[in-house]
Design an enzyme around this catalytic site. Sequence first.
Site, short mmCIF file in Angstrom:
data_model
loop_
_atom_site.label_atom_id
_atom_site.label_comp_id
_atom_site.label_asym_id
_atom_site.label_seq_id
_atom_site.Cartn_x
_atom_site.Cartn_y
_atom_site.Cartn_z
N HIS A 195 0.78 -1.24 0.00
CA HIS A 195 0.00 0.00 0.00
C HIS A 195 0.82 1.29 0.00
CE1 HIS A 195 -0.35 0.25 4.73
NE2 HIS A 195 0.82 -0.20 4.34
N HIS A 196 2.14 1.19 0.00
CA HIS A 196 2.96 2.41 -0.08
C HIS A 196 3.43 2.72 -1.50
CE1 HIS A 196 2.88 2.67 4.21
NE2 HIS A 196 3.59 1.57 4.40
N CYS A 197 3.06 1.89 -2.45
CA CYS A 197 3.48 2.09 -3.84
C CYS A 197 2.34 2.69 -4.65
CB CYS A 197 3.93 0.78 -4.46
SG CYS A 197 4.64 0.98 -6.11
N GLN A 231 -0.36 4.35 7.28
CA GLN A 231 -1.19 4.99 6.27
C GLN A 231 -0.89 4.41 4.89
OE1 GLN A 231 -0.17 9.08 5.58
NE2 GLN A 231 -1.55 9.26 3.82
N ASN A 244 -0.50 5.26 1.76
CA ASN A 244 -0.35 6.45 0.91
C ASN A 244 -0.19 6.17 -0.57
OD1 ASN A 244 2.27 5.37 1.59
ND2 ASN A 244 3.19 7.28 0.87
#
Length: 333
Positions: free
Chosen positions: A143-145, A184, A186
């Site tokens: 979920h950070h990509c 988070q 992001n």
Amino acid sequence: MSSEEPNLYFEIREDQWPLVYDDKYNVSFFGLERFHVFDSKKWGNVIRRLKESGLITEDHIVHPMEAQKDHLRVVHTKKYLNSLKWSSNVALIAEVPVIACLPNVWVQHSYLRPMRLQTGGSVLAGKLALDRGWAINVGGGFHHCSGDRGGGFCPYADITLLIKYLIMFKLIRNAMIVDLDAHQGNGYQRDFIDVAEVYIMDVYNRNIYPKDREAKRAIRRKVELGNKVEDLEYIRKVRRNLKEALAEFQPDILVYNAGTDILDADPLGHMNISEIGVVKRDEFIFEICKERHIPVVMLTSGGYLKKSARVIAESIMNLNRKGLIGRERNGKF
């Protein structure tokens, strides 16, 4: 998309579960993976425990196809994908500095290929959730990509790709992301800023990485927690906010990012959720989806304790005991 590339969607046998995994998910980097906080064999350890429990056999598992360049270009820019041909750039994403010194062909085979396979697994699991009512990719949740940048151990934007694939093939009109990883999310948030068809609910520790203010614009229901939050407060806020989110938005699919870095003593999450708290959290998500006839796809995401694999396996076994997954749960809504 090139017709020469294999389609990431395919039909599975009736006796197979929509449980997606491959032994090649696990990262082996000549022993260097031992110096990273992430348990690079976590995914395999989950499956091993499920087999030892007698819940599944090898025949139950669905093996995905690896996401190829043409698939990834649905989300990722050409510039970003080309940047992964430099080991130094991959080292920054993986947060393993020594990778920068290795030939890129080794980096591609030992690290990026497993991540591309997990990405293909997330895309396939999204389609299987529509077919069977539920699916679990024992991997993914990067979920950070986003489309133009990686980070936080995440080289590919599998969540964005999962949703874009379903929309591209006209299988859904909208989607809800419920991100319960400690951090988070992001990456996909940057991809879905001002996209009304994607509703994002994110519950995370506001004091830790990535603190991405720009990405927060995409969150429709933001639940920011502090360090050391415990079960009672956490479960209460998750339950209340998801019920309110589903009163506001009726999704065609719910993408559940089920990080276990919320566990007490996780070195990166800095939260105090018990093992039973994680199990009950997952149970609630699947229960509310079943009650409301919403297909749900679960991605295992972050979790940096050795016991994370055991907790994930115990949660999956609990979901089966409660009739929330398994043969009796199969069937399109």
